[in-house]
Design a protein around this motif. Structure first.
Motif, short mmCIF file in Angstrom:
data_model
loop_
_atom_site.label_atom_id
_atom_site.label_comp_id
_atom_site.label_asym_id
_atom_site.label_seq_id
_atom_site.Cartn_x
_atom_site.Cartn_y
_atom_site.Cartn_z
N UNK A 207 0.83 -1.20 0.00
CA UNK A 207 0.00 0.00 0.00
C UNK A 207 0.87 1.25 0.00
N UNK A 208 0.25 2.41 -0.25
CA UNK A 208 1.00 3.66 -0.23
C UNK A 208 1.61 3.94 1.15
N UNK A 209 0.86 3.79 2.27
CA UNK A 209 1.49 4.03 3.58
C UNK A 209 2.68 3.12 3.83
N UNK A 210 2.59 1.86 3.42
CA UNK A 210 3.71 0.94 3.62
C UNK A 210 4.92 1.35 2.78
N UNK A 211 4.66 1.76 1.54
CA UNK A 211 5.74 2.18 0.66
C UNK A 211 6.44 3.41 1.21
N UNK A 212 5.66 4.38 1.67
CA UNK A 212 6.22 5.60 2.24
C UNK A 212 7.03 5.29 3.50
N UNK A 213 6.51 4.40 4.32
CA UNK A 213 7.21 4.04 5.55
C UNK A 213 8.52 3.32 5.25
N UNK A 214 8.54 2.52 4.20
CA UNK A 214 9.77 1.82 3.81
C UNK A 214 10.88 2.81 3.48
N UNK A 215 10.53 3.87 2.75
CA UNK A 215 11.53 4.88 2.40
C UNK A 215 12.06 5.56 3.66
N UNK A 216 11.17 5.86 4.59
CA UNK A 216 11.59 6.54 5.81
C UNK A 216 12.47 5.64 6.68
N UNK A 217 12.13 4.38 6.78
CA UNK A 217 12.93 3.43 7.57
C UNK A 217 14.30 3.24 6.94
N UNK A 218 14.33 3.07 5.62
CA UNK A 218 15.61 2.89 4.94
C UNK A 218 16.51 4.11 5.09
N UNK A 219 15.90 5.30 5.04
CA UNK A 219 16.68 6.52 5.21
C UNK A 219 17.24 6.59 6.63
N UNK A 220 16.44 6.20 7.62
CA UNK A 220 16.90 6.19 9.02
C UNK A 220 18.07 5.22 9.18
N UNK A 221 17.99 4.08 8.52
CA UNK A 221 19.09 3.10 8.58
C UNK A 221 20.38 3.69 8.01
N UNK A 222 20.25 4.43 6.90
CA UNK A 222 21.42 5.04 6.28
C UNK A 222 22.04 6.09 7.19
N UNK A 223 21.20 6.86 7.88
CA UNK A 223 21.70 7.87 8.80
C UNK A 223 22.44 7.22 9.97
N UNK A 224 21.88 6.14 10.48
CA UNK A 224 22.53 5.44 11.59
C UNK A 224 23.86 4.83 11.16
N UNK A 225 23.89 4.32 9.93
CA UNK A 225 25.11 3.69 9.43
C UNK A 225 26.23 4.70 9.21
N UNK A 226 25.85 5.94 8.87
CA UNK A 226 26.86 6.96 8.57
C UNK A 226 27.12 7.89 9.75
#
Length: 226
Positions: A207-226
């Motif tokens: 769904x759209x909410x799940x897709x949007x949430x995936x982008x936000x979670x992945x971005x948070x992971x990238x921030x934590x990694x860097x």
């Protein structure tokens, strides 16, 4: 009537197609005179491309800057999500009572060339702190609008020839930090909300909410990694 110059520093190479050449660097008479001297040119470059962007990334709002020649400019960030895409500069000008205005400054040891000072004095308008404060309010509105139009132009240009799935991905990747809704994306794609929901489920298997949430979670992971 002040004849201030607008310059846009592009940090990502995204805006060059949309900016007139005379607005892509500081080509006003004052700055050009100062930069005739190589040592001044390097100081100006470092201030505008290192010090100012660092400050804008931290405060994420417009600021006033004063260079080593006691000349002022307004600087406004163009931000997409967490990324500082560029800076809009407006100037140069002098302030008759600068103690009443908050600004960041660049210092330089030693006396400046007297000819430069006289040239600058006769080629830059002088504002009071009250005039500067009033101008800041207006410029903030104008620069916010200009920054948004540049970002929209990037999206529109990059969408040409892209698949619908790629357009959806790109829109979300550039706007996931905002409070976007399904109807925002639907309007962008010229689709109804119900039709877009079907497209997303078909193309992304969610769904759209799940897709949007995936982008936000992945971005948070990238921030934590860097």
């Amino acid at each position: 009537s002040l004849k201030l110059h607008v310059a846009i520093n592009d940090y990502t190479g995204s805006f060059y197609k949309f900016i007139p050449i005379n607005n892509s660097f500081h080509c006003n008479l004052c700055c050009m005179e100062v930069k005739r001297f190589s040592q001044n040119n390097e100081l100006c470059r470092r201030f505008d491309t290192v010090d100012v962007p660092q400050k804008l990334q931290a405060v994420r709002k417009g600021i006033v800057k004063k260079c080593f020649m006691n000349i002022f400019e307004m600087a406004y960030p163009i931000i997409n999500g967490k990324i500082l895409m560029g800076t809009i500069f407006l100037g140069p000008f002098r302030i008759s009572d600068p103690n009443n205005i908050a600004y960041i400054s660049q210092c330089r040891e030693g006396e400046q060339d007297s000819t430069n000072k006289e040239f600058i004095r006769t080629h830059t308008p002088t504002l009071t702190s009250h005039q500067t404060s009033s101008l800041l309010i207006l410029v903030d509105i104008l620069c916010t609008r200009l920054g948004n139009e540049l970002l929209e132009a990037i999206i529109k240009t990059s969408n040409e020839g892209m698949s619908r799935k790629s357009r959806i991905s790109r829109y979300i990747s550039m706007n996931f930090s905002k409070q976007i809704k399904l109807n925002n994306l639907a309007k962008f794609l010229s689709l109804s909300s119900s039709r877009l929901s079907t497209v997303i489920r078909t193309e992304f298997r969610c769904s759209f909410p799940d897709l949007l949430n995936d982008y936000r979670v992945n971005h948070a992971k990238q921030l934590l990694a860097s």
